[in-house]
Design an enzyme around this catalytic site. Structure first.
Site, PDB file in Angstrom:
ATOM      1  N   HIS A 355      55.666  21.830  53.298  1.00  0.00           N
ATOM      2  CA  HIS A 355      56.461  20.785  52.651  1.00  0.00           C
ATOM      3  C   HIS A 355      55.866  20.209  51.387  1.00  0.00           C
ATOM      4  O   HIS A 355      56.473  19.337  50.764  1.00  0.00           O
ATOM      5  CB  HIS A 355      56.718  19.630  53.624  1.00  0.00           C
ATOM      6  N   LYS A 543      63.223   6.072  47.154  1.00  0.00           N
ATOM      7  CA  LYS A 543      62.373   7.092  47.776  1.00  0.00           C
ATOM      8  C   LYS A 543      61.003   6.461  47.953  1.00  0.00           C
ATOM      9  O   LYS A 543      60.770   5.357  47.458  1.00  0.00           O
ATOM     10  CB  LYS A 543      62.277   8.324  46.881  1.00  0.00           C
ATOM     11  N   ARG A 544      60.087   7.117  48.639  1.00  0.00           N
ATOM     12  CA  ARG A 544      58.750   6.549  48.808  1.00  0.00           C
ATOM     13  C   ARG A 544      58.093   6.337  47.442  1.00  0.00           C
ATOM     14  O   ARG A 544      58.370   7.079  46.505  1.00  0.00           O
ATOM     15  CB  ARG A 544      57.899   7.471  49.667  1.00  0.00           C
ATOM     16  N   LYS A 549      56.316  10.805  41.920  1.00  0.00           N
ATOM     17  CA  LYS A 549      57.760  10.569  41.867  1.00  0.00           C
ATOM     18  C   LYS A 549      58.144   9.755  40.621  1.00  0.00           C
ATOM     19  O   LYS A 549      59.303   9.632  40.271  1.00  0.00           O
ATOM     20  CB  LYS A 549      58.238   9.882  43.141  1.00  0.00           C
ATOM     21  N   THR A 651      65.430  15.625  49.201  1.00  0.00           N
ATOM     22  CA  THR A 651      66.715  15.665  49.896  1.00  0.00           C
ATOM     23  C   THR A 651      67.554  14.463  49.461  1.00  0.00           C
ATOM     24  O   THR A 651      68.773  14.483  49.601  1.00  0.00           O
ATOM     25  CB  THR A 651      66.541  15.638  51.430  1.00  0.00           C
ATOM     26  N   LYS A 655      71.808  13.901  48.838  1.00  0.00           N
ATOM     27  CA  LYS A 655      72.645  12.793  49.325  1.00  0.00           C
ATOM     28  C   LYS A 655      73.417  12.163  48.167  1.00  0.00           C
ATOM     29  O   LYS A 655      74.594  11.828  48.304  1.00  0.00           O
ATOM     30  CB  LYS A 655      71.768  11.724  50.000  1.00  0.00           C
TER      31      LYS A 655
HETATM   32  C1  LIG Z   1      66.466  11.157  52.299  1.00  0.00           C
HETATM   33  C2  LIG Z   1      65.454  10.112  52.515  1.00  0.00           C
HETATM   34  C3  LIG Z   1      64.193  10.243  51.938  1.00  0.00           C
HETATM   35  C4  LIG Z   1      63.809  11.395  51.053  1.00  0.00           C
HETATM   36  O1  LIG Z   1      64.127  11.063  49.727  1.00  0.00           O
HETATM   37  P1  LIG Z   1      63.551  11.891  48.492  1.00  0.00           P
HETATM   38  O2  LIG Z   1      64.270  11.304  47.339  1.00  0.00           O
HETATM   39  O3  LIG Z   1      63.914  13.321  48.716  1.00  0.00           O
HETATM   40  O4  LIG Z   1      62.092  11.648  48.452  1.00  0.00           O
HETATM   41  C5  LIG Z   1      63.271   9.223  52.148  1.00  0.00           C
HETATM   42  N1  LIG Z   1      63.575   8.150  52.890  1.00  0.00           N
HETATM   43  C6  LIG Z   1      64.785   7.984  53.449  1.00  0.00           C
HETATM   44  C7  LIG Z   1      65.064   6.769  54.246  1.00  0.00           C
HETATM   45  C8  LIG Z   1      65.768   8.962  53.285  1.00  0.00           C
HETATM   46  O5  LIG Z   1      66.970   8.802  53.868  1.00  0.00           O
END
Ligand SMILES: *Cc1c(COP(=O)(O)O)cnc(C)c1O
Length: 809
Positions: A355, A543-544, A549, A651, A655
């Site tokens: 990953h 995101k985190r 990022k 991911t 979304k």
């Molecule tokens: C989808 C999701 C992530 C992953 O987000 P990325 O933008 O791909 O890092 C992280 N946290 C939550 C709560 C999510 O639903």
């Protein structure tokens, strides 16, 4: 009880009386949630039992997905949808003057994961069950999920997330299926005839108790199982009676130390966690999981040699990689197989997905720690390593350096990724570019050795949670336009392409987005007392928080835009609402400074009347699945701006597109595949390519200082960090400043700034034409079907696990 509204209402009222001795007016919303949850679980149970019976009797191959994280999100809403009883429940409750939405909000959000990796595991479970596939999750039932984030004075404060306070309605404790997991002690070898027998002594025994959660598929009869393990002491209560005080204290200590194994989720998915407890958690998960898998296999099948034909075990990154030596241990020490047989079975049973390529996230454990904590497992890893190195020696005679680099044990450490590659039959990347980087760079020596093991499986998300549930308004107009078939065949979303230019459909799409934006605005107003304009562009990065990022790039642009607005209050821009959501690992200093910077800039901008509310900056605290479901449907722009080559897939990007947001992103991870799907006109791409970034890392030649010197915008912004423009306490941002100028900006924030700013201007221009914008938005939704995790799971089912659907009659 869910057959019709009337029966549901009666059953609901009756159960409220039985469980709490209350009538509807006396009951609290949380009690109503517990009642409804227990009814839904009971409803699921029939098919759960039926599914288990079918799996047992048919004896076909099943997959077990081992993951240290499952970021599930709330389950009432998705269960109601999958069971097809949402409407009956909603209407029945409405008759009783209860809002289903309010009840749903009572459910704690089980945050048993950090981010993408854990959420992927949860999406996979939903897809497996919905595709009638026999696949189960195996994880840890952390007593405390990821911390709850509060922002106080701009700083992140971490509070414990005790999600089990009211109990978990969805789980079933299965004490009868508990197993023993052993830590520490010593191993001695005895020769019995020709065989070596290994005796493990003086170990600490931990009881692993499973809690099962049903995973129902979408409108089918399949109900798979997510089994989460809880650590308990192996002492029985009556032992306590005959104890003196010293022994009593020892027992208390032992109880505490065993229970601590499943106490906390480590809130850090990016850095090596050098704690014994983390290693204990990993072995605990793997040992409990494998013992239970083998026990259940033996109930169904006679011959242990047949295991790879009946069971696939998948490891989600390297955290569960001890599954390899643990399966070897069980096959040899408990089933009595020879090494070669056991190795052949193991390496045909276990598959692996990588990953990340971030160096600091590649797990390595000190030999001494491993040896002390897991003596037998360490012996097996040593043997795997010796045999592997011998093989390498035959293949590359004399090439000591290469062999040293590839060894599983070297430099005093056990390298978990190497063990994963050697001990599994398949290594998967999570996007095309990521898989290429694994093959050509990070794992190139292994690729040369085992080219046949490497495969790509681009990640996906379940469109049932992320569209059908999270965005009911959008789901409805899609179903009304192209029929609801897309719910079972997400590639049908493609038909929307035909409506991309249709003015009436565009109008509907625009309206739905507007409604979702209003609803998020209301949330922001209520929670933070900040008013945002639903007509502004909602520009979202959730995101985190991590340097790669590049939330920093985003906030630098906001600072620049603010500077320009101060110089020219008449600057012609479309109003913009910048929305952030991000947790930082508690020990990640730079990430926490960036949170403080975002909040500082937000406070200044949101309270400056001279810019007439043209920009607003909102940091939404405690980002998690539930908030994601609220925020993403309201986004116009989803920012996916990681340094190229660093985000394995992402991911979040999927979304956003599925909800009609346009991507502002780099050529990284799955962004590249999104671009290939929607075309260059329907995505905003900027910045360095992965090849360029990798070239800089290898050849050098990047000088961040040059950009500070040559770009007046950057000079101004960076100076503002240090001259108290936004915040008098300038020490707060020193660390950010130095990471860019002294440490040469590892993630190319300054290098990519100009291209990023240009692209933000293009977005501003583009949004002015609502029709053209909405057309792009529709094209994104139309091409999002391929990013459903149903597609990913099809690929794993046929290309990796070789499992087939089992239709429950
Ligand atoms: C989808 C999701 C992530 C992953 O987000 P990325 O933008 O791909 O890092 C992280 N946290 C939550 C709560 C999510 O639903």
């Amino acid at each position: 009880m869910f057959l019709d509204k009337k029966r549901f209402k009666n059953a609901f009222l009756e159960r409220l009386e039985n469980m709490y001795g209350k009538n509807i007016n006396e009951s609290t919303t949380i009690e109503q949630f517990m009642v409804l949850g227990s009814m839904v679980k009971e409803h699921i149970s029939k098919n759960w039992i039926l599914t288990k019976k079918n799996y047992r009797e048919r004896g076909e191959k099943q997959v077990y997905y081992l993951s240290i994280e499952f970021l599930l999100g709330r389950m009432l809403g998705t269960n109601l949808l999958n069971l097809g009883i949402r409407e009956i429940v909603e209407e029945g409750l409405r008759d009783l003057d209860i809002s289903l939405e309010k009840i749903e909000q009572q459910e704690p959000d089980p945050g048993l994961g950090n981010g993408g990796l854990g959420r992927l595991a949860a999406c996979f479970l939903d897809s497996l069950a919905s595709l009638h596939l026999p696949g189960h999750g195996c994880g840890i039932r952390y007593k405390y999920g990821l911390f709850e984030q509060k922002i106080v004075d701009g700083y992140q404060i971490e509070l414990p997330d005790y999600w089990l306070r009211e109990g978990n309605v969805w789980e079933v404790r299965r004490s009868d299926k508990a197993v023993e997991v052993r830590f520490g002690g010593n191993v001695w070898v005895e020769k019995v005839g020709e065989r070596l027998v290994f005796h493990h002594e003086n170990y600490e025994s931990v009881l692993a108790v499973p809690y099962d959660i049903p995973v129902p598929g979408y409108k089918n009869k399949t109900v798979n199982t997510l089994r989460l393990w809880s650590a308990e002491s192996a002492i029985k209560d009556f032992d306590f009676q005959c104890l003196n005080n010293r022994d009593y204290q020892k027992i208390i200590d032992y109880k505490r130390s065993t229970e601590s194994i499943s106490e906390f989720l480590y809130p850090d998915d990016s850095k090596e966690e050098g704690k014994i407890l983390r290693l204990k958690q990993q072995y605990f998960l793997v040992s409990a999981g494998l013992q239970s898998i083998i026990r259940s296999y033996k109930k169904r099948h006679q011959d242990i040699h047949d295991l790879p034909n009946k069971v696939a075990i998948h490891i989600n990154d390297t955290h569960p990689v001890l599954a390899i030596p643990e399966l070897m241990r069980i096959l040899m020490d408990e089933e009595g197989l020879e090494w070669d047989q056991a190795w052949s079975i193991t390496t045909r049973t276990i598959s692996y997905t990588n990953h990340t390529t971030l160096q600091e996230a590649l797990e390595r454990w000190p030999i001494d720690m491993m040896k002390t904590l897991l003596p037998r497992i360490y012996m097996i890893i040593e043997e795997i390593n010796e045999r592997f190195c011998r093989e390498l020696w035959n293949k590359y005679p004399g090439e000591w350096d290469l062999i040293h680099q590839m060894a599983i044990i070297a430099d005093g450490q056990v390298k978990m990724a190497h063990l994963a590659i050697v001990g599994s039959y398949q290594v998967n990347g999570v996007s095309k570019i990521h898989t290429e980087i694994l093959k050509k760079q990070v794992m190139k020596n292994f690729y040369a050795c085992f080219p046949y093991k490497f495969h790509n499986k681009t990640n996906g998300i379940t469109h049932r949670r992320w569209l059908l549930k999270a965005n009911p308004l959008l789901a409805k107009i899609i179903s009304d336009t192209i029929s609801p078939n897309w719910i079972e065949h997400p590639s049908d979303l493609n038909y929307l392409q035909n409506y991309a230019k249709d003015p009436s459909f565009q109008e509907q799409i625009f309206l739905v987005k507007k409604k979702n934006k209003i609803s998020l605005s209301n949330y922001i107003q209520e929670k933070y007392n900040i008013s945002v304009d639903p007509n502004s562009i909602f520009d979202v990065q959730v995101k985190r928080l991590h340097a790669y990022k590049r939330q920093l790039l985003n906030v630098f642009y906001i600072m620049d835009l603010y500077n320009r607005l101060k110089e020219n209050p008449d600057l012609d821009i479309i109003p913009r609402t910048f929305i952030f959501g991000a947790k930082a690992a508690p020990g990640y200093f730079l990430a926490k400074r960036i949170i403080k910077l975002i909040n500082t800039v937000a406070t200044v901008i949101n309270n400056d009347p001279t810019i007439h509310g043209k920009i607003k900056v909102i940091f939404i605290e405690n980002y998690g699945v539930t908030l994601a479901e609220k925020i993403i449907p309201a986004a116009d722009i989803g920012q996916q701006i990681s340094t190229a080559s660093k985000e394995a897939s992402g991911t979040g990007n999927m979304k956003f597109m599925m909800n009609g947001a346009l991507t502002l992103g780099t050529l990284d991870g799955a962004n590249i595949e999104i671009k290939d799907e929607v075309g260059d006109n329907n995505i905003f791409i900027f910045g360095l390519t992965p090849q360029e970034v990798l070239h800089y890392y290898q050849q050098g030649g990047y000088r961040a200082r040059d950009f500070y010197q040559s770009d007046p915008r950057l000079r101004k912004i960076l100076d503002q960090l240090m001259n108290g423009f936004f915040l008098k306490e300038v020490v707060e941002f020193k660390f950010i400043y130095y990471s860019l100028l002294q440490e040469n900006d590892e993630f190319f924030v300054l290098k990519d700034f100009a291209a990023y700013a240009d692209t933000q201007q293009r977005i501003d221009q583009s949004y002015r034409d609502h029709k053209a914008w909405t057309e792009k938005s529709i094209i994104n939704i139309a091409h999002s079907g391929i990013f459903s995790s149903d597609r990913t799971i099809y690929e794993y089912a046929s290309g990796t696990w070789e499992i087939r659907p089992i239709f429950i009659p």
